[in-house]
Design a protein around this motif. Structure first.
Motif, PDB file in Angstrom:
ATOM      1  N   SER A 143      53.705 -56.551  -3.631  1.00 38.31           N
ATOM      2  CA  SER A 143      52.044 -56.953  -3.191  1.00 38.31           C
ATOM      3  C   SER A 143      52.010 -57.446  -1.782  1.00 38.31           C
ATOM      4  O   SER A 143      52.837 -58.186  -1.497  1.00 38.31           O
ATOM      5  CB  SER A 143      52.214 -58.246  -4.175  1.00 38.31           C
ATOM      6  OG  SER A 143      52.041 -57.289  -5.404  1.00 38.31           O
ATOM      7  N   ARG A 184      48.998 -59.583   0.835  1.00 41.59           N
ATOM      8  CA  ARG A 184      48.842 -60.336   0.377  1.00 41.59           C
ATOM      9  C   ARG A 184      47.838 -61.253   1.824  1.00 41.59           C
ATOM     10  O   ARG A 184      49.061 -61.320   2.461  1.00 41.59           O
ATOM     11  CB  ARG A 184      49.006 -61.691  -0.293  1.00 41.59           C
ATOM     12  CG  ARG A 184      50.019 -60.970  -2.039  1.00 41.59           C
ATOM     13  CD  ARG A 184      49.254 -62.897  -2.292  1.00 41.59           C
ATOM     14  NE  ARG A 184      50.162 -62.394  -3.656  1.00 41.59           N
ATOM     15  CZ  ARG A 184      48.872 -62.724  -5.153  1.00 41.59           C
ATOM     16  NH1 ARG A 184      48.155 -62.509  -4.838  1.00 41.59           N
ATOM     17  NH2 ARG A 184      49.320 -62.201  -5.674  1.00 41.59           N
ATOM     18  N   ASP A 208      52.795 -49.337  -6.851  1.00 50.61           N
ATOM     19  CA  ASP A 208      53.734 -49.467  -8.138  1.00 50.61           C
ATOM     20  C   ASP A 208      54.013 -47.852  -8.384  1.00 50.61           C
ATOM     21  O   ASP A 208      53.079 -47.338  -8.207  1.00 50.61           O
ATOM     22  CB  ASP A 208      53.062 -50.190  -8.725  1.00 50.61           C
ATOM     23  CG  ASP A 208      54.442 -51.280  -9.845  1.00 50.61           C
ATOM     24  OD1 ASP A 208      55.288 -50.154  -9.811  1.00 50.61           O
ATOM     25  OD2 ASP A 208      53.641 -51.472 -10.598  1.00 50.61           O
ATOM     26  N   ARG A 225      56.954 -52.347  -7.569  1.00 50.34           N
ATOM     27  CA  ARG A 225      55.376 -53.318  -7.167  1.00 50.34           C
ATOM     28  C   ARG A 225      56.434 -53.836  -5.719  1.00 50.34           C
ATOM     29  O   ARG A 225      56.289 -54.432  -5.682  1.00 50.34           O
ATOM     30  CB  ARG A 225      55.169 -54.372  -8.151  1.00 50.34           C
ATOM     31  CG  ARG A 225      53.836 -54.637  -7.910  1.00 50.34           C
ATOM     32  CD  ARG A 225      53.177 -55.505  -8.761  1.00 50.34           C
ATOM     33  NE  ARG A 225      52.705 -54.853 -10.122  1.00 50.34           N
ATOM     34  CZ  ARG A 225      53.243 -55.254 -11.434  1.00 50.34           C
ATOM     35  NH1 ARG A 225      53.724 -56.227 -11.505  1.00 50.34           N
ATOM     36  NH2 ARG A 225      52.536 -54.177 -11.834  1.00 50.34           N
ATOM     37  N   LEU A 239      44.332 -58.416  -2.206  1.00 53.28           N
ATOM     38  CA  LEU A 239      45.661 -57.894  -2.281  1.00 53.28           C
ATOM     39  C   LEU A 239      45.134 -56.881  -2.989  1.00 53.28           C
ATOM     40  O   LEU A 239      44.571 -55.891  -3.386  1.00 53.28           O
ATOM     41  CB  LEU A 239      45.568 -58.639  -3.572  1.00 53.28           C
ATOM     42  CG  LEU A 239      47.011 -58.806  -5.099  1.00 53.28           C
ATOM     43  CD1 LEU A 239      48.326 -58.323  -4.335  1.00 53.28           C
ATOM     44  CD2 LEU A 239      47.161 -58.946  -6.470  1.00 53.28           C
ATOM     45  N   GLU A 298      48.471 -53.869  -3.951  1.00 48.26           N
ATOM     46  CA  GLU A 298      49.613 -53.485  -4.681  1.00 48.26           C
ATOM     47  C   GLU A 298      49.776 -52.230  -4.409  1.00 48.26           C
ATOM     48  O   GLU A 298      48.532 -51.094  -5.338  1.00 48.26           O
ATOM     49  CB  GLU A 298      50.218 -54.116  -6.352  1.00 48.26           C
ATOM     50  CG  GLU A 298      49.463 -55.516  -5.820  1.00 48.26           C
ATOM     51  CD  GLU A 298      49.741 -55.780  -7.375  1.00 48.26           C
ATOM     52  OE1 GLU A 298      50.544 -57.253  -7.659  1.00 48.26           O
ATOM     53  OE2 GLU A 298      49.130 -55.495  -7.981  1.00 48.26           O
TER      54      GLU A 298
END
Length: 187
Positions: free
Chosen positions: A87, A89, A98, A85, A94, A96
Motif C-alpha cells: 500500500s 499512501r 496485490d 499487498r 492510495l 495498492e
C-alpha cells in the motif's frame, strides 16, 4: 514398592539434577537450536519484490522461469506491506498492488470473483503487457467522504495481480495519473 511410583521418582530426580546443574554451574544454558525452515510448496510463487520504483510479482505460470509482472509505483509515497499487498499512501491518495491467489479462466472472471456482490461495475480492459485485464470501478463513503476506487486485475496464471487506486471523488480525476503510471506494467 509400586513400580510406577519408583519410575516417577527416578524421572523427577533426573529433572531436578539437570535444573540444579544449570543453576550451580553459573553459566547460561546453551541456546536451543533453531527449528529447520519450513519449505515453501513447489507451486507457491515468490513474494513480491521492490526494486527501485517497481513492485515485482514473480510468476509461476507457463510463461517460463524468471517471468514477472513489474508495476511502477511512486517511490516517494509512504509504503506498508501485508503479505502480498503493498500500500502506497500520500495524503488521501492510495495505490495498492496485490497478488490474489484465485483460479480463474480470465482476468474478467477473476476480478468478478474478487468483487463478489460489493457493487460497482466490472468490465473488460484492454490487455496490459500482453496479459488479459479487467477493471472494477466503485465508490463508497469513508468518514462521510465519498471515495472512488478503480481496481485493474491482470491474469497471472494461478493468481490475479491487481492495481488499486483510491481517492476522494473530488480528487480522483485530478490524480488519475498515478493509476495511469502504475498501469505501465511490464511482464
Amino acid at each position: 514398592m509400586n513400580k510406577k511410583l519408583v519410575g516417577s521418582a527416578v524421572v523427577g530426580a533426573a529433572v531436578l539434577a539437570v535444573v540444579a546443574a544449570q543453576f550451580l554451574s553459573g553459566s547460561d544454558p546453551a541456546p536451543a537450536a533453531a527449528p529447520p525452515p519450513t519449505p515453501a510448496p513447489a507451486s507457491a510463487p515468490a513474494p513480491a519484490i521492490v526494486r527501485g520504483s517497481l513492485e515485482i510479482y514473480p510468476l509461476s505460470d507457463a510463461t517460463g522461469p524468471g517471468s514477472a509482472i513489474e508495476i511502477p509505483v511512486p517511490s516517494s509515497w509512504a509504503v506498508s506491506r501485508d503479505k502480498e499487498r503493498a500500500s502506497y499512501r500520500q495524503g488521501d491518495l492510495l495505490l495498492e498492488t496485490d497478488r490474489v491467489p484465485i483460479t480463474q479462466e480470465d482476468a474478467l472472471g477473476g476480478l468478478r470473483s474478487v468483487a463478489g456482490g460489493q457493487g460497482g461495475t466490472v468490465v473488460g480492459h484492454a490487455p496490459i503487457a500482453d496479459r488479459d485485464a479487467a477493471e472494477w470501478d466503485y465508490t463508497y463513503a469513508r468518514d462521510g467522504v465519498p471515495r472512488r476506487v478503480t481496481v485493474v486485475g491482470l491474469g497471472a496464471g494461478d493468481a490475479l495481480v491487481t492495481v488499486r487506486f483510491e481517492a476522494p471523488v473530488a480528487e480522483f480525476e485530478r490524480n488519475r495519473g498515478v493509476l495511469d503510471e502504475a498501469l505501465k506494467i511490464r511482464s
